[in-house]
Design a protein around this motif. Structure first.
Motif, PDB file in Angstrom:
ATOM      1  N   ALA A  48       0.976  10.161  -8.488  1.00 40.31           N
ATOM      2  CA  ALA A  48       1.184  11.605  -8.628  1.00 40.31           C
ATOM      3  C   ALA A  48       0.318  12.391  -7.648  1.00 40.31           C
ATOM      4  CB  ALA A  48       0.887  12.027 -10.061  1.00 40.31           C
ATOM      5  N   ASP A  49      -0.876  11.870  -7.343  1.00 37.90           N
ATOM      6  CA  ASP A  49      -1.799  12.600  -6.476  1.00 37.90           C
ATOM      7  C   ASP A  49      -1.574  12.321  -4.993  1.00 37.90           C
ATOM      8  OD1 ASP A  49      -2.595   9.973  -6.855  1.00 37.90           O
ATOM      9  OD2 ASP A  49      -4.723  10.404  -6.591  1.00 37.90           O
ATOM     10  N   LEU A  50      -0.798  11.309  -4.661  1.00 33.33           N
ATOM     11  CA  LEU A  50      -0.614  10.930  -3.262  1.00 33.33           C
ATOM     12  C   LEU A  50       0.844  10.903  -2.816  1.00 33.33           C
ATOM     13  CD1 LEU A  50      -3.067   7.864  -3.178  1.00 33.33           C
ATOM     14  CD2 LEU A  50      -3.519  10.144  -2.261  1.00 33.33           C
ATOM     15  N   GLY A  51       1.749  10.660  -3.758  1.00 32.58           N
ATOM     16  CA  GLY A  51       3.130  10.387  -3.419  1.00 32.58           C
ATOM     17  C   GLY A  51       3.807  11.454  -2.580  1.00 32.58           C
ATOM     18  N   GLN A  52       3.723  12.709  -3.001  1.00 32.71           N
ATOM     19  CA  GLN A  52       4.432  13.771  -2.310  1.00 32.71           C
ATOM     20  C   GLN A  52       3.910  13.956  -0.889  1.00 32.71           C
ATOM     21  OE1 GLN A  52       7.184  15.203  -3.276  1.00 32.71           O
ATOM     22  NE2 GLN A  52       7.296  16.385  -1.374  1.00 32.71           N
ATOM     23  N   TYR A 105       4.683  13.042   4.959  1.00 34.99           N
ATOM     24  CA  TYR A 105       4.150  12.512   6.220  1.00 34.99           C
ATOM     25  C   TYR A 105       5.092  11.473   6.816  1.00 34.99           C
ATOM     26  CZ  TYR A 105       1.422   9.608   9.366  1.00 34.99           C
ATOM     27  OH  TYR A 105       1.011   8.880  10.454  1.00 34.99           O
ATOM     28  N   LEU A 106       5.589  10.577   5.990  1.00 35.94           N
ATOM     29  CA  LEU A 106       6.503   9.531   6.484  1.00 35.94           C
ATOM     30  C   LEU A 106       7.782  10.126   7.052  1.00 35.94           C
ATOM     31  CD1 LEU A 106       6.072   6.854   3.646  1.00 35.94           C
ATOM     32  CD2 LEU A 106       5.162   6.737   5.985  1.00 35.94           C
ATOM     33  N   LYS A 107       8.278  11.177   6.411  1.00 33.00           N
ATOM     34  CA  LYS A 107       9.497  11.841   6.895  1.00 33.00           C
ATOM     35  C   LYS A 107       9.255  12.521   8.242  1.00 33.00           C
ATOM     36  CE  LYS A 107      11.637  12.749   2.390  1.00 33.00           C
ATOM     37  NZ  LYS A 107      12.008  13.808   1.406  1.00 33.00           N
ATOM     38  N   SER A 108       8.006  12.896   8.486  1.00 26.39           N
ATOM     39  CA  SER A 108       7.709  13.608   9.736  1.00 26.39           C
ATOM     40  C   SER A 108       7.580  12.668  10.923  1.00 26.39           C
ATOM     41  CB  SER A 108       6.400  14.389   9.585  1.00 26.39           C
ATOM     42  OG  SER A 108       5.264  13.508   9.582  1.00 26.39           O
ATOM     43  N   LEU A 109       7.445  11.381  10.664  1.00 23.30           N
ATOM     44  CA  LEU A 109       7.289  10.424  11.758  1.00 23.30           C
ATOM     45  C   LEU A 109       8.608  10.230  12.498  1.00 23.30           C
ATOM     46  CD1 LEU A 109       5.139   7.676  10.000  1.00 23.30           C
ATOM     47  CD2 LEU A 109       4.345   9.454  11.566  1.00 23.30           C
ATOM     48  N   LYS A 110       8.537  10.135  13.796  1.00 22.32           N
ATOM     49  CA  LYS A 110       9.728   9.913  14.611  1.00 22.32           C
ATOM     50  C   LYS A 110       9.886   8.397  14.800  1.00 22.32           C
ATOM     51  CE  LYS A 110       9.370  14.334  17.012  1.00 22.32           C
ATOM     52  NZ  LYS A 110       9.242  15.007  18.338  1.00 22.32           N
ATOM     53  N   THR A 143       0.831  -1.202   0.000  1.00 22.21           N
ATOM     54  CA  THR A 143       0.000   0.000   0.000  1.00 22.21           C
ATOM     55  C   THR A 143       0.868   1.255   0.000  1.00 22.21           C
ATOM     56  OG1 THR A 143      -1.793  -1.146   1.167  1.00 22.21           O
ATOM     57  CG2 THR A 143      -1.800   1.265   1.235  1.00 22.21           C
ATOM     58  N   ILE A 144       1.879   1.269   0.852  1.00 24.08           N
ATOM     59  CA  ILE A 144       2.763   2.431   0.935  1.00 24.08           C
ATOM     60  C   ILE A 144       3.532   2.627  -0.369  1.00 24.08           C
ATOM     61  CG2 ILE A 144       4.814   3.363   2.084  1.00 24.08           C
ATOM     62  CD1 ILE A 144       3.763   2.017   4.670  1.00 24.08           C
ATOM     63  N   GLU A 145       4.107   1.547  -0.904  1.00 18.88           N
ATOM     64  CA  GLU A 145       4.931   1.669  -2.105  1.00 18.88           C
ATOM     65  C   GLU A 145       4.109   2.087  -3.319  1.00 18.88           C
ATOM     66  OE1 GLU A 145       7.953  -1.105  -3.000  1.00 18.88           O
ATOM     67  OE2 GLU A 145       8.344  -1.612  -0.904  1.00 18.88           O
TER      68      GLU A 145
END
Length: 292
Positions: free
Chosen positions: A277-281, A286-291, A269-271
């Motif tokens: 194009a409408d969801l990737g960025q 969001y993933l980068k913001s997770l600790k 699902t994540i990959e």
């Protein structure tokens, strides 16, 4: 033999690994981003040149039939509201394929599911796709396999390299390499071992849920004794087929996701969402913001 026109989708399993979600809906209809799992396999079969889809379903699987059928009420509502883009998406699904359904009254193994499609397949080669295995590849895996079949005119099984203890979760081929056009990817199978211990595995080439089979497999299934739990296993029938015809293992190009496993489903699902194009960025941020 003619070209491969028919693709069989065994879809009668109970999906117990995804309970309680699958208590009231087929596991094949669980959405991977915004498309049900089974649609990815259907699109792969179409891209490979199959124009007839055979679904082997069972009790509680009517949602699959409804999904690939016309939804006149929904289409009328979307048309009335002027939502032409959504209307096009909905109609594209129902217009996508010619589909036939056969009922498997009991889930008695993959071999039994394939045997249920015998009358609809007839005396011609056909493909079998397990919807749980979703393979992200530039060239659809079944299309890659079609090229092998066109050259060999023999049954072809998709394989991938699996190292270490994980090999025990798969059927594993014993085989010898084939030179020529598909050198390094193609092996002539001499035996198949179901879920061996790592030390007993004859190779690191595991069987994945894509097959192109000659119609001879049906007579082999007729002769195959039932295995544990009273199930008829396709692997056992393929062993018999090896005595009559050559069978090849083909190591495909692409990344396979096991969406029949909860973690595999989440990873897929994540990959797949990250590639959109409408969801990737947004998802990437969001993933980068997770600790983590």
């Amino acid at each position: 033999m003619t070209r491969v026109r028919k693709a069989v989708f065994p879809a009668a399993g109970l999906g117990t690994r995804f309970l309680p979600a699958t208590k009231a809906q087929p596991k094949e209809m669980l959405p991977l981003v915004d498309k049900p799992i089974i649609q990815y396999g259907v699109e792969e079969a179409l891209a490979a040149g199959c124009d007839q889809i055979i679904m082997v379903t069972g009790r509680g699987k009517s949602a699959i039939e409804d999904y690939f059928d016309h939804s006149y009420e929904l289409e009328h509502m979307l048309e009335h509201r002027g939502q032409t883009e959504l209307l096009g998406i909905v109609r594209q699904i129902s217009d996508m394929i010619h589909v036939a359904y056969v009922r498997q009254k009991e889930a008695l193994g993959l071999g039994h599911a394939v045997l249920m499609a015998r009358e609809l397949v007839g005396e011609e080669p056909f493909a079998v796709l397990l919807a749980d295995d979703i393979i992200d590849a530039p060239v659809p895996v079944l299309k890659q396999m079609m090229e092998v079949f066109e050259e060999t005119r023999c049954s072809v099984i998709a394989t991938q390299v699996v190292e270490g203890p994980a090999i025990s979760a798969y059927g594993v081929i014993e085989a010898k390499p084939v030179n020529g056009r598909f050198a390094g990817k193609l092996h002539e199978i001499t035996n198949l071992v179901e879920k061996p211990k790592p030390e007993d595995a004859p190779s690191n080439l595991a069987v994945i849920g894509r097959y192109i089979l000659t119609p001879k497999i049906f007579s082999m299934l007729d002769r195959t004794p039932l295995g544990p739990g009273g199930e008829l296993q396709l692997t056992d029938a393929l062993k018999l087929l090896l005595q009559e015809e050559k069978v090849y293992g083909f190591t495909f190009e692409g990344k396979r996701h096991d969406t029949g496993d909860k973690l595999g489903f989440l990873k897929a699902t994540i990959e797949f969402a990250l590639k959109r194009a409408d969801l990737g960025q947004g998802l990437r941020e969001y993933l980068k913001s997770l600790k983590l």
